[in-house]
Write an enzyme that holds these catalytic residues in place. Structure first.
Site, PDB file in Angstrom:
ATOM      1  N   GLU A 104      16.062  -5.387   2.045  1.00 52.26           N
ATOM      2  CA  GLU A 104      15.752  -4.097   1.419  1.00 52.26           C
ATOM      3  C   GLU A 104      16.344  -4.022   0.021  1.00 52.26           C
ATOM      4  O   GLU A 104      17.501  -4.375  -0.184  1.00 52.26           O
ATOM      5  CB  GLU A 104      16.315  -2.987   2.307  1.00 52.26           C
ATOM      6  CG  GLU A 104      15.428  -1.789   2.411  1.00 52.26           C
ATOM      7  CD  GLU A 104      14.082  -2.092   3.058  1.00 52.26           C
ATOM      8  OE1 GLU A 104      13.105  -2.292   2.306  1.00 52.26           O
ATOM      9  OE2 GLU A 104      14.011  -2.125   4.285  1.00 52.26           O
TER      10      GLU A 104
ATOM     11  N   ASP B 178      13.422  -6.997  -3.509  1.00 53.15           N
ATOM     12  CA  ASP B 178      12.205  -7.538  -4.164  1.00 53.15           C
ATOM     13  C   ASP B 178      12.279  -7.425  -5.686  1.00 53.15           C
ATOM     14  O   ASP B 178      11.928  -8.366  -6.394  1.00 53.15           O
ATOM     15  CB  ASP B 178      10.907  -6.947  -3.581  1.00 53.15           C
ATOM     16  CG  ASP B 178      10.723  -5.455  -3.719  1.00 53.15           C
ATOM     17  OD1 ASP B 178      11.674  -4.765  -4.162  1.00 53.15           O
ATOM     18  OD2 ASP B 178       9.624  -4.962  -3.400  1.00 53.15           O
TER      19      ASP B 178
ATOM     20  N   GLY C  43       8.044   5.927   4.178  1.00 59.54           N
ATOM     21  CA  GLY C  43       8.482   4.544   4.009  1.00 59.54           C
ATOM     22  C   GLY C  43       7.641   3.519   4.750  1.00 59.54           C
ATOM     23  O   GLY C  43       8.109   2.415   5.024  1.00 59.54           O
ATOM     24  N   LEU C  44       6.384   3.861   5.096  1.00 58.91           N
ATOM     25  CA  LEU C  44       5.515   2.879   5.770  1.00 58.91           C
ATOM     26  C   LEU C  44       4.381   2.417   4.858  1.00 58.91           C
ATOM     27  O   LEU C  44       3.388   1.839   5.303  1.00 58.91           O
ATOM     28  CB  LEU C  44       4.974   3.453   7.084  1.00 58.91           C
ATOM     29  CG  LEU C  44       6.046   3.810   8.125  1.00 58.91           C
ATOM     30  CD1 LEU C  44       5.408   4.387   9.382  1.00 58.91           C
ATOM     31  CD2 LEU C  44       6.907   2.606   8.502  1.00 58.91           C
ATOM     32  N   SER C  45       4.527   2.709   3.564  1.00 62.82           N
ATOM     33  CA  SER C  45       3.624   2.175   2.531  1.00 62.82           C
ATOM     34  C   SER C  45       2.170   2.600   2.654  1.00 62.82           C
ATOM     35  O   SER C  45       1.253   1.789   2.514  1.00 62.82           O
ATOM     36  CB  SER C  45       3.695   0.644   2.499  1.00 62.82           C
ATOM     37  OG  SER C  45       4.950   0.271   2.045  1.00 62.82           O
ATOM     38  N   SER C  46       1.969   3.890   2.883  1.00 63.58           N
ATOM     39  CA  SER C  46       0.585   4.376   2.895  1.00 63.58           C
ATOM     40  C   SER C  46      -0.032   4.234   1.506  1.00 63.58           C
ATOM     41  O   SER C  46      -1.235   3.996   1.379  1.00 63.58           O
ATOM     42  CB  SER C  46       0.537   5.837   3.357  1.00 63.58           C
ATOM     43  OG  SER C  46       1.302   6.645   2.502  1.00 63.58           O
TER      44      SER C  46
ATOM     45  N   GLU D 190       0.307   0.693  -9.378  1.00 61.65           N
ATOM     46  CA  GLU D 190       1.369   1.640  -9.018  1.00 61.65           C
ATOM     47  C   GLU D 190       2.395   1.764 -10.156  1.00 61.65           C
ATOM     48  O   GLU D 190       2.848   2.850 -10.482  1.00 61.65           O
ATOM     49  CB  GLU D 190       2.050   1.197  -7.714  1.00 61.65           C
ATOM     50  CG  GLU D 190       3.118   2.174  -7.263  1.00 61.65           C
ATOM     51  CD  GLU D 190       3.109   2.454  -5.784  1.00 61.65           C
ATOM     52  OE1 GLU D 190       2.228   1.989  -5.057  1.00 61.65           O
ATOM     53  OE2 GLU D 190       4.028   3.175  -5.338  1.00 61.65           O
TER      54      GLU D 190
ATOM     55  N   ASP E 146       5.358  -4.350  -0.755  1.00 63.48           N
ATOM     56  CA  ASP E 146       4.434  -3.543   0.059  1.00 63.48           C
ATOM     57  C   ASP E 146       2.985  -4.004  -0.106  1.00 63.48           C
ATOM     58  O   ASP E 146       2.258  -4.180   0.866  1.00 63.48           O
ATOM     59  CB  ASP E 146       4.546  -2.058  -0.328  1.00 63.48           C
ATOM     60  CG  ASP E 146       5.978  -1.570  -0.340  1.00 63.48           C
ATOM     61  OD1 ASP E 146       6.838  -2.247   0.259  1.00 63.48           O
ATOM     62  OD2 ASP E 146       6.246  -0.519  -0.949  1.00 63.48           O
TER      63      ASP E 146
ATOM     64  N   TYR F 174      15.774   5.492  -6.913  1.00 58.44           N
ATOM     65  CA  TYR F 174      15.240   4.121  -6.931  1.00 58.44           C
ATOM     66  C   TYR F 174      15.407   3.534  -8.333  1.00 58.44           C
ATOM     67  O   TYR F 174      15.882   2.415  -8.505  1.00 58.44           O
ATOM     68  CB  TYR F 174      13.758   4.166  -6.532  1.00 58.44           C
ATOM     69  CG  TYR F 174      13.113   2.831  -6.263  1.00 58.44           C
ATOM     70  CD1 TYR F 174      13.136   2.270  -4.991  1.00 58.44           C
ATOM     71  CD2 TYR F 174      12.444   2.134  -7.263  1.00 58.44           C
ATOM     72  CE1 TYR F 174      12.518   1.049  -4.722  1.00 58.44           C
ATOM     73  CE2 TYR F 174      11.825   0.915  -7.006  1.00 58.44           C
ATOM     74  CZ  TYR F 174      11.870   0.386  -5.738  1.00 58.44           C
ATOM     75  OH  TYR F 174      11.256  -0.824  -5.477  1.00 58.44           O
TER      76      TYR F 174
END
Ligand code: GLA
Length: 391
Positions: free
Chosen positions: A36, A39, A126-129, A162, A174, A224
């Protein structure tokens, strides 16, 4: 999720047939097993694609217009391929606009399209929709326009959408796993070389379980970006200390860190320690999975959470609670927050025999303390983006 026939019925009600190519496509969300905030430090990650996904149906148009109907919010928006500027309202459209913008910038010619999409990926947890929406748009537009864009190039293009259009400085994880994930494999990605390896994850005794805290924090974007800056500062520091090329925290060993940590500002030192040790955990975790040592992998997940909580400070009370409750249950090998943090989900590794008891206990205990009933999803590693039909 609705079946394709039903979706085509809705599509036909919304749009008149252009007589051109049409098709149906899907792209999954993801959960990161370990690695985590590594990247964007050119390090290592180990996500899986999950069963939850976005399905998009589309038909090519003979002009430069894109019309899109979102079945989640039930809104219909249109825009021209020649006038792409981010919207302030209906901001979900920016993911689509950003993607077509990047496809065109990469030199691919596009025609417009009529599109509808539906999703069962929970948003902002946090599930990258958003990565899934980018990837499914890229795949749809590429296939309808008969363009061959390879999955790795597609992932990069979506990430640029993005970064440049939506304005979120995310890393590559992601989009990469949404494009390249495979059934029963975790994706080990080297975020410097962009090489990847498929790591088998198919032990019938263990299950990956996601717990959704249902807490969303507004802080994610700003914090972030602060973390990214802190990592850059630490990298600069090591560039001056070490007599070799240093491009990112990925280049620092644990021993080098230990030697110099006292000279760094205290917070920066902790941020660096997280990234450097997390990279190590991912690589060790990959070896553990390759040998089928799931309990060693679970232990690394637990250490990862500690590090994210104490050193990187991107967890929150609810995520810590979910992890602590999980670790008290029988059959739990590992538990950690997953994704950017400040709310969202935890990922857990559990022996299958204990699943029912786990679900019951976590729901009750978490509700008792927070008043919130968490959602719990089971998912094996699922497949990445794909064409469902093309005619
Ligand atoms: C978000 C970003 C990813 C990654 C994670 C943290 O999901 O989109 O690129 O940085 O946070 O690991």
């Amino acid at each position: 999720m609705q079946d394709l026939n039903k979706l085509w019925k809705i599509f036909n009600e919304k749009f008149t047939d252009t007589g051109l190519v049409k098709g149906a496509f899907s792209a999954p969300g993801r959960v990161n097993l370990i690695g985590e905030h590594t990247d964007y430090n050119e390090g290592f990650v180990l996500p899986i694609a999950i069963r939850k996904k976005i399905i998009m149906l589309g038909q090519l148009r003979n002009d430069r217009l894109v019309q899109v109907f979102d079945l989640v919010y039930k809104t219909k928006i249109k825009f021209s391929l020649d006038a792409l500027t981010p919207l302030k309202k209906d901001t979900w459209v920016n993911y689509l606009m950003g993607v077509v913008d990047e496809i065109q910038k990469a030199g691919y010619p596009l025609q417009g399209a009529n599109l509808i999409f539906t999703s069962n990926i929970p948003q902002r947890v946090g599930l990258s929709s958003s990565a899934a929406l980018e990837v499914v748009t890229a795949l749809t537009m590429a296939k309808l326009n008969l363009l061959e864009i390879k999955p790795v190039e597609m992932a990069h293009l979506c990430r640029r959408a993005e970064n440049n259009f939506v304005g979120v400085a995310c890393g590559i994880m992601d989009q990469y796993v949404s494009c390249l994930g495979q059934k029963n494999y975790a994706l080990f990605i080297d975020c410097r070389s962009n090489d990847y390896d498929l790591i088998p994850f198919k032990d019938h005794n263990y299950q990956i379980v996601i717990c959704n805290s249902k807490v969303q924090r507004g802080l994610v974007n700003s914090e972030y970006n602060i973390r990214r800056e802190e990592c850059k500062m630490a990298t600069e520091f090591f560039k001056h200390k070490l007599n070799r090329e240093i491009r990112a925290l990925r280049d620092i060993t644990i021993d080098e860190y230990k030697k110099y940590q006292a000279q760094l500002p205290e917070v920066t030192a902790r941020r660096a320690r997280h990234v450097i040790s997390e990279n190590y955990r991912v690589q060790t975790g990959v070896q553990a999975l390759r040998m089928g040592n799931y309990s060693a992998f679970g232990q690394l997940m637990i250490e990862s959470h500690q590090s994210l909580k104490d050193d990187y400070e991107v967890s929150c009370i609810e995520l810590d609670l979910l992890v602590n409750l999980a670790l008290k249950q029988e059959g739990v090998l590992g538990a950690r927050m997953t994704g950017a943090g400040f709310g969202g989900c935890t990922v857990n590794l559990i022996e299958k025999n204990y699943l029912d008891a786990f679900k019951k206990k976590i729901k009750n205990e978490y509700k008792k303390i927070t008043g919130i009933i968490p959602d719990i999803y089971l998912t094996p590693p699922a497949e990445g983006a794909k064409v469902l039909e093309l005619r």
